[in-house]
Design a protein around this motif. Structure first.
Motif, short mmCIF file in Angstrom:
data_model
loop_
_atom_site.label_atom_id
_atom_site.label_comp_id
_atom_site.label_asym_id
_atom_site.label_seq_id
_atom_site.Cartn_x
_atom_site.Cartn_y
_atom_site.Cartn_z
N SER A 115 39.91 50.22 104.41
CA SER A 115 39.52 51.14 103.34
C SER A 115 40.66 51.55 102.43
N ILE A 116 41.86 51.64 102.94
CA ILE A 116 42.92 52.36 102.22
C ILE A 116 43.29 51.69 100.90
N PHE A 117 43.10 50.37 100.80
CA PHE A 117 43.44 49.67 99.55
C PHE A 117 42.57 50.12 98.39
N ALA A 118 41.38 50.65 98.68
CA ALA A 118 40.43 51.01 97.62
C ALA A 118 40.61 52.44 97.11
N THR A 119 41.55 53.19 97.68
CA THR A 119 41.79 54.55 97.20
C THR A 119 42.45 54.51 95.82
N ALA A 120 42.32 55.60 95.09
CA ALA A 120 42.81 55.66 93.71
C ALA A 120 44.20 56.29 93.65
N GLN A 121 44.80 56.22 92.45
CA GLN A 121 46.00 56.97 92.10
C GLN A 121 45.65 57.75 90.83
N ASP A 122 44.92 58.84 91.00
CA ASP A 122 44.33 59.53 89.86
C ASP A 122 44.69 61.01 89.92
N GLU A 123 45.58 61.44 89.02
CA GLU A 123 45.99 62.84 89.02
C GLU A 123 44.87 63.77 88.59
#
Length: 374
Positions: free
Chosen positions: A144-152
């Motif tokens: 799952s972890i690859f699908a997390t975002a980098q969204d402030e």
């Protein structure tokens, strides 16, 4: 205070703990490892003020109880090259020094009091507990972890969502373009509960979880989670906020179904994707009969690539575009031989599933399509 322990046991534990410590810290003592001796047991702790990891080692001998802190970088550099041997710590609190004695020599490091080391709030009030095998938790975090975002702007998307329902435990991650949903049917609760785990503690769990047949316990409330695994404990601050309704974006009926060898498609994508436009990374999937054709083009640099592979397709001929790098990530996070790609039309999300689901689980990944100009 004096105690003796195995050099390799200490080095292994310190390496795991070092992943918690940041290169820059709000408090100087957060660059330290904390040693606490109680009886014949050594507890080691590291923290970044949002995540605290504690682990334990059985001592060969100890003459008294006590605690101290020592710089993590200096100690790691000193012990990482040791062969298996007993090493002895001699603590002089008056001179604030730790003398470390080994077979062929010794070295000394300054120590600090642990009074200023922050204490993470334990998870007690309104807590929910789930327990599951270490192998299943590790697989689902890895998947799952690859699908997390980098969204402030949307911090809830930057973590892994654990959704406990009367039917199952769903572990979900999404960046708005791709989504992973894992259902574990052996874990359920009549009282629904959920939390969002940040990426850092998820990565810490990846580094310590094995496939040893042990169980991991997660105790959580609205603010913090405590994960207990063997002799290791992680307390982390959770991401606050409401996670989007992930079920609403998963199509219920995608009638066009494609079955293909995962490794074959992954290899073909890795060959074609470097020829895609640098900004869009678009790869066109043309599916007709028993052939899947992949096309990538970057006319700015006069680059094109085409590759065809055999497949089993039950549906209307279709042209649909996907981001090549994201599709490679999805395929890389399956372990099955064949995958099933379910499509509706070129404007709607495509589903990617293993042809054989893991026992007592349901794994699904989703990719949003990209606009293509026919």
């Amino acid at each position: 205070m004096k105690f003796t322990l195995s050099s390799t046991a200490l080095s292994g534990k310190l390496n795991a703990l070092s992943r918690v410590i940041n290169s820059k810290n709000s408090l100087p003592i957060l660059a330290d490892f904390v040693f606490e001796i109680t009886g014949n047991k050594l507890s080691l702790t590291a923290s970044d003020n949002e995540n605290t990891m504690t682990t334990a080692i059985e001592l060969n001998e100890a003459d008294s109880d006590g605690s101290f802190a020592v710089n993590s970088h200096d100690l790691l550099e000193a012990v990482k090259g040791f062969s298996e041997q007993p090493i002895t710590f001699e603590i002089n609190n008056n001179e604030r020094l730790a003398k470390i004695v080994y077979q062929n020599g010794h070295f000394s490091l300054p120590i600090e009091s642990t009074d200023e080391f922050p204490k993470m709030q334990d998870v007690t009030e309104d807590a929910t507990q789930i327990t599951l095998p270490d192998s299943i938790l590790a697989e689902n975090i890895n998947r799952s972890i690859f699908a997390t975002a980098q969204d402030e702007l949307r911090p809830v998307m930057n973590g892994i969502y654990f959704d406990l329902t009367p039917d199952c435990l769903a572990i979900v991650a999404s960046d708005g373009h791709k989504l992973v949903r894992n259902k574990i049917f052996t874990v359920k609760s009549e009282q629904p509960a959920s939390f969002i785990m940040p990426k850092k503690p998820a990565n810490l769990l990846k580094s310590i979880l094995g496939k040893e047949g042990m169980e991991a316990s997660i105790i959580f409330n609205s603010r913090n989670a405590k994960i207990e695994y063997g002799d290791t404990q992680i307390i982390c601050r959770l991401i606050e906020g409401r996670y989007p309704n992930y079920s609403s974006v998963i199509p219920q009926s995608n009638p066009n179904q494609l079955t293909v060898d995962r490794s074959t498609l992954l290899s073909a994508l890795k060959r074609v994707q470097p020829f895609a436009n640098g900004s869009s990374n678009l790869v066109r999937f043309h599916i007709e009969g028993s052939t899947l054709q992949l096309d990538a083009e970057d006319y700015d640099f006069s680059k094109t690539a085409t590759e065809s592979i055999m497949c089993d397709y039950n549906g209307m001929p279709m042209n649909i575009g996907f981001k090549g790098s994201s599709f490679i990530e999805i395929l890389s996070n399956f372990e099955c031989q064949d995958i099933n790609i379910q499509l509706a039309d070129p404007s709607r999300a495509g589903l990617v599933l293993p042809t054989e689901q893991p026992e007592d689980q349901d794994v699904l990944m989703l990719m949003m399509p990209m606009l293509i100009n026919d």
